[in-house]
Scaffold this active site. Structure first.
Site, PDB file in Angstrom:
ATOM      1  N   CYS A 160      -4.098  -2.529   4.563  1.00 58.00           N
ATOM      2  CA  CYS A 160      -4.350  -2.438   5.987  1.00 58.00           C
ATOM      3  C   CYS A 160      -5.245  -2.333   6.836  1.00 58.00           C
ATOM      4  CB  CYS A 160      -3.771  -1.291   5.519  1.00 58.00           C
ATOM      5  SG  CYS A 160      -2.703  -1.034   6.604  1.00 58.00           S
ATOM      6  N   GLU A 180       0.939  -1.460   0.298  1.00 55.78           N
ATOM      7  CA  GLU A 180       0.095  -0.045   0.166  1.00 55.78           C
ATOM      8  C   GLU A 180       0.989   1.080  -0.115  1.00 55.78           C
ATOM      9  OE1 GLU A 180      -2.030   0.787   3.771  1.00 55.78           O
ATOM     10  OE2 GLU A 180      -3.499   2.115   2.667  1.00 55.78           O
ATOM     11  N   LYS A 214     -10.926   0.646  -0.855  1.00 51.71           N
ATOM     12  CA  LYS A 214     -10.251   0.682   0.277  1.00 51.71           C
ATOM     13  C   LYS A 214     -11.699   1.006   1.508  1.00 51.71           C
ATOM     14  CE  LYS A 214      -7.352   1.480   4.732  1.00 51.71           C
ATOM     15  NZ  LYS A 214      -5.729   2.318   4.796  1.00 51.71           N
TER      16      LYS A 214
END
Ligand SMILES: *[C@@H]1O[C@H](CO)[C@@H](O)[C@H](O)[C@H]1NC(C)=O
Ligand SMILES: *[C@@H]1O[C@H](CO)[C@@H](O)[C@H](O)[C@H]1NC(C)=O
Ligand SMILES: *[C@@H]1O[C@H](CO)[C@@H](O)[C@H](O)[C@H]1NC(C)=O
Ligand SMILES: *[C@@H]1O[C@H](CO)[C@@H](O)[C@H](O)[C@H]1NC(C)=O
Length: 501
Positions: free
Chosen positions: A211, A79, A178
């Protein structure tokens, strides 16, 4: 068609399927030293942004080519791997490209101008195609909007933290926005609905998320539970938090708890405690890397099963709920672990059976140390509650950990080394969830592949004496349905509290 013809046809179809599908594959993850912009709050031109992204792509290119040469089928990069972090909406904009829905069936390397100016997607696609390898990268997506959409931001566009996957022909096969943005990601928008993004290959079904997403139900758990992915792709920029949330520790635990392969690629930036990448199978980590000392990137490769089998269903409360808490005569104490107040018991002897409870969770530990070091204190802790600092998530945690010093108030503080060796441990708890992630972390931030197991009655136990001194043995449980207490019920709780007082 005669029966014989039919059989021949079936036989051919079957052998074709077998020839095309692979029982195992080689995965690669790259821990990348991202080259950062000089000042992320100063707007730059699109040309300057491209210069920086191409410098990072030069480094990724070397890793991709090297992974392919060593036989990897897929490589994951981190990321924020092309431009870093700490932007605002305006300063990230020159780094973004409009990324189409993969349904458009596009190989950017072959048709670079089909969707406007997309040099980053073109280069990633060509890297995948020229090296015949799936390439996973994290870039920024922009989607114009206007007053016809009441949620359209004032600057007239949505901006998304986005993972993309190009297959070995260079085709865009996945795009994921995300869902769970971390603190300081104000440059990006949250998609209107969580996106469950999967794609099928000859080496299994893949899902992808990013993440902070790993702490939440959607889309992470949904991908495993409802979409039955074999392998999770996980670009991350993960800041290590001890004792329970260092990258290699938590990501390997998620693979084991969810029974999937997990490919975690982290940024390498020790100044922000970003390091820790790995290739994790459900039964054990296959490769991992943690390095706070050097400024070098690292390529990891390992073979994995395309369809990791899911043998045991674990009942996470079965063993512990049958245990009677013995009074040890030790006094309980409270100490803070990453902002949460745990209830602890100090482990007094070099062997023992302990039980400690908080709210609905009772944790039970049996252990034997080879020798108890006089200058080290270990404690058994329990936590059952809503963590509300960098995000809101309900935890149930049972943990054996080394306290930072012999002062009990340091139990739960970050500590990286230990010298006490254990002969055995067995940890269990009365969890009210099936989502429990088993962690074992040894001195020096090392994992313990093949040294422990989880039984179907919910015990995390050592198979042999751990190869190094123990920092922590933890069952990290998530109670997703308690993450968002409705305003009505929290109002009620407050009212009840006042009445009770
Ligand atoms: C940052 O500034 C230095 C000095 O002006 C320059 O050499 C370097 O290329 C710049 N880095 C980036 C990423 O723009
Ligand atoms: C508003 O946006 C929609 C879709 O994004 C587009 O079809 C439409 O033409 C736009 N309208 C104006 C006035 O720009
Ligand atoms: C798990 O074990 C407990 C205690 O033995 C039992 O009450 C419960 O029904 C079990 N749960 C499942 C889903 O089998
Ligand atoms: C701890 O419990 C186990 C069985 O659960 C038992 O075999 C052992 O003797 C106990 N140890 C101590 C020190 O009480």
């Amino acid at each position: 068609m005669t029966a014989a013809q039919l059989l021949a046809y079936v036989a051919i179809s079957v052998s074709w399927v077998e020839a095309g599908s692979l029982d195992t594959f080689v995965a690669a993850v790259y821990e990348h030293v991202v080259i950062l912009p000089n000042d992320t709050l100063l707007p730059v031109s699109r040309e300057e942004a491209l210069v920086l992204m191409n410098r990072n792509l030069d480094l990724l290119e070397r890793a991709i080519a090297s992974a392919a040469k060593q036989g990897a089928h897929i490589i994951v990069t981190p990321e924020d791997g092309l431009y870093g972090w700490n932007f605002n909406r305006e300063t990230i904009y020159p780094y973004l490209e409009d990324i189409p829905d993969p349904q458009v069936n596009w190989i950017p390397c072959n048709h670079p101008n089909r969707f406007g100016h997309t040099p980053v997607q073109n280069r990633l696609s060509c890297l995948a195609k020229e090296n015949s390898i799936y390439v996973v990268a994290n870039i920024g997506d922009k989607k114009p909007c206007n007053a016809s959409d009441p949620q359209c931001p004032l600057d007239g566009r949505y901006q998304y933290n986005t993972d993309v996957v190009f297959d070995s022909q260079g085709k865009l096969v996945a795009r994921y926005h995300k869902q769970n943005l971390f603190l300081g990601e104000g440059q990006f928008n949250v998609p209107k609905e969580p996106e469950a993004v999967t794609f099928d290959t000859t080496f299994g079904r893949f899902g992808i998320f990013t993440c902070f997403d790993i702490l939440f139900h959607d889309p992470a758990v949904t991908l495993v539970k409802d979409f039955h992915v074999d392998t999770v792709l996980f670009p991350t920029a993960w800041m290590n938090v001890l004792p329970h949330l260092s990258a290699i520790e938590f990501h390997s635990a998620w693979a084991m708890g969810m029974k999937v392969n997990f490919l975690a690629s982290n940024i390498h930036h020790p100044a922000k405690k970003m390091t820790g990448s790995g290739i994790y199978a459900p039964d054990s980590p296959r490769a991992f890397h943690y390095d706070m000392k050097t400024k070098e990137g690292k390529l990891l490769l390992s073979q994995l099963d395309s369809h990791p089998n899911h043998p045991v269903v674990v009942n996470w409360t079965s063993y512990a709920s049958g245990i009677e808490a013995l009074s040890t005569g030790n006094k309980e104490f409270k100490s803070i672990v990453f902002f949460d107040e745990f209830t602890f018991l100090e482990l007094k002897g070099d062997t023992g059976n302990y039980t400690v409870c908080q709210k609905d969770l009772c944790c039970h530990l049996s252990y034997k140390m080879s020798e108890k070091e006089a200058d080290e204190v270990y404690a058994l802790g329990a936590f059952d509650g809503l963590h509300t600092v960098e995000g809101s998530y309900h935890l149930q945690i049972c943990t054996l950990l080394k306290c930072k010093t012999t002062n009990l108030h340091t139990c739960g503080h970050s500590v990286e080394t230990a010298s006490t060796r254990f002969d055995m441990f067995s940890l269990s708890g009365t969890f009210g969830t099936q989502y429990v992630f088993p962690e074992v972390l040894l001195s020096g931030i090392q994992l313990a592949p093949g040294e422990f197991q989880v039984s179907s009655d919910g015990r995390l136990f050592s198979l042999k004496p751990p190869s190094g001194p123990v920092l922590t043995v933890t069952l990290f449980g998530r109670v997703y349905e308690k993450d968002h207490p409705s305003s009505a019920s929290s109002h009620l709780t407050a009212e009840t509290l006042i009445v009770m007082l």
